[in-house]
Design an enzyme around this catalytic site. Structure first.
Site, PDB file in Angstrom:
ATOM      1  N   ALA A 131     -37.299 -50.072 -27.260  1.00  0.00           N
ATOM      2  CA  ALA A 131     -37.176 -48.812 -28.008  1.00  0.00           C
ATOM      3  C   ALA A 131     -38.512 -48.080 -28.056  1.00  0.00           C
ATOM      4  O   ALA A 131     -38.562 -46.851 -27.921  1.00  0.00           O
ATOM      5  CB  ALA A 131     -36.675 -49.093 -29.415  1.00  0.00           C
ATOM      6  N   TYR A 132     -39.589 -48.832 -28.231  1.00  0.00           N
ATOM      7  CA  TYR A 132     -40.924 -48.224 -28.287  1.00  0.00           C
ATOM      8  C   TYR A 132     -41.293 -47.582 -26.954  1.00  0.00           C
ATOM      9  O   TYR A 132     -41.709 -46.427 -26.898  1.00  0.00           O
ATOM     10  CB  TYR A 132     -41.946 -49.292 -28.666  1.00  0.00           C
ATOM     11  CG  TYR A 132     -43.384 -48.846 -28.556  1.00  0.00           C
ATOM     12  CD1 TYR A 132     -43.954 -48.042 -29.540  1.00  0.00           C
ATOM     13  CD2 TYR A 132     -44.177 -49.230 -27.475  1.00  0.00           C
ATOM     14  CE1 TYR A 132     -45.274 -47.619 -29.449  1.00  0.00           C
ATOM     15  CE2 TYR A 132     -45.495 -48.818 -27.377  1.00  0.00           C
ATOM     16  CZ  TYR A 132     -46.038 -48.021 -28.366  1.00  0.00           C
ATOM     17  OH  TYR A 132     -47.343 -47.615 -28.262  1.00  0.00           O
ATOM     18  N   VAL A 133     -41.126 -48.336 -25.880  1.00  0.00           N
ATOM     19  CA  VAL A 133     -41.483 -47.830 -24.554  1.00  0.00           C
ATOM     20  C   VAL A 133     -40.643 -46.611 -24.196  1.00  0.00           C
ATOM     21  O   VAL A 133     -41.161 -45.598 -23.706  1.00  0.00           O
ATOM     22  CB  VAL A 133     -41.320 -48.943 -23.498  1.00  0.00           C
ATOM     23  CG1 VAL A 133     -41.438 -48.366 -22.082  1.00  0.00           C
ATOM     24  CG2 VAL A 133     -42.362 -50.035 -23.707  1.00  0.00           C
ATOM     25  N   LYS A 136     -41.790 -43.503 -26.219  1.00  0.00           N
ATOM     26  CA  LYS A 136     -43.042 -42.928 -25.710  1.00  0.00           C
ATOM     27  C   LYS A 136     -42.819 -42.266 -24.350  1.00  0.00           C
ATOM     28  O   LYS A 136     -43.328 -41.161 -24.093  1.00  0.00           O
ATOM     29  CB  LYS A 136     -44.111 -44.014 -25.598  1.00  0.00           C
ATOM     30  CG  LYS A 136     -44.596 -44.561 -26.921  1.00  0.00           C
ATOM     31  CD  LYS A 136     -45.270 -43.494 -27.756  1.00  0.00           C
ATOM     32  CE  LYS A 136     -45.908 -44.070 -29.006  1.00  0.00           C
ATOM     33  NZ  LYS A 136     -46.428 -43.016 -29.914  1.00  0.00           N
TER      34      LYS A 136
END
Length: 219
Positions: A131-133, A136
């Site tokens: 989810a983070y990657v 971003k």
């Protein structure tokens, strides 16, 4: 004098950035969602503005960006947040900031992203990291599609070491770390050099002074 707004101002990069903005004689505006953090920013020489980008509309954000010369997006949901907040903060927050900057007449935007987010993810990638990657990656893609004068900085692993002012910059530089002090200094150097407009680059500690590293990258 340049007036610079920082989204994610109470984060570790944001606070260092505001302090450096003050030390060089410019005006820093720290946008925060927690009223209790305001005094911390004032001590750093910044103006504190209370606004929750996650839950405020674009017009509200645009209203606090009017009169600003540059906006820096350095916000993140943090390592202890779930996948949903990665999307609402790291992605939606960036999209909303770019939109608000356009409405407010702010042409310049610097985005602090993360190294390697364009690389494919393995099928078994942990949900939170995925989810983070993706947040971003998608935020960077959105910013590139705007008409703003943007720069995307993708630092390696962030440390609390004292900054050295020495970095390695490039489209891809390999894994490494970089002090948050140097990320803040790199943001200001990018603001100062219009040749960084429209550029995405990675950054880790190295042997080259920041200004010289930027010159070598963009010449």
């Amino acid at each position: 004098m340049t007036r610079i707004a920082v989204i994610g101002a109470h984060g570790q990069v944001g606070q260092r950035l505001l302090n450096q903005i003050y030390n060089r004689g410019d005006e820093g505006v720290g946008i925060i969602r927690n009223r209790d953090h305001g005094e911390d920013l004032v001590r750093l020489g910044a103006e504190a503005v209370l606004l929750d980008i996650e839950n405020s509309d674009v017009e509200a954000l645009a209203s606090v960006l009017r009169g600003v010369d540059v906006v820096v997006f350095s916000a993140g949901a943090g390592p202890n947040s779930g996948p949903a907040r990665k999307r609402t903060v790291d992605y939606n927050g960036s999209v909303k900031t770019a939109w608000a900057a356009d409405l407010a007449g702010v042409e310049r935007m610097i985005q602090v992203s993360a190294m390697g987010v364009d690389e494919p993810l393995a099928d078994d990638t942990e949900e939170g990291w995925r989810a983070y990657v993706e947040a971003k990656r998608d935020a960077d893609a959105n910013l590139r599609d705007t008409d703003l004068d943007w720069t995307i900085i993708r630092p390696g692993g962030l440390t609390t070491d004292e900054g050295t002012g020495l970095v390695t910059l490039g489209d891809s530089v390999g894994r490494g770390e970089i002090p948050r002090d140097d990320v803040a200094a790199l943001i200001l150097a990018a603001i100062d050099d219009d040749r960084t407009i429209g550029r995405t680059f990675e950054a880790i500690s190295g042997d080259t002074p920041i200004v010289d590293a930027i010159d070598a990258l963009v010449r």
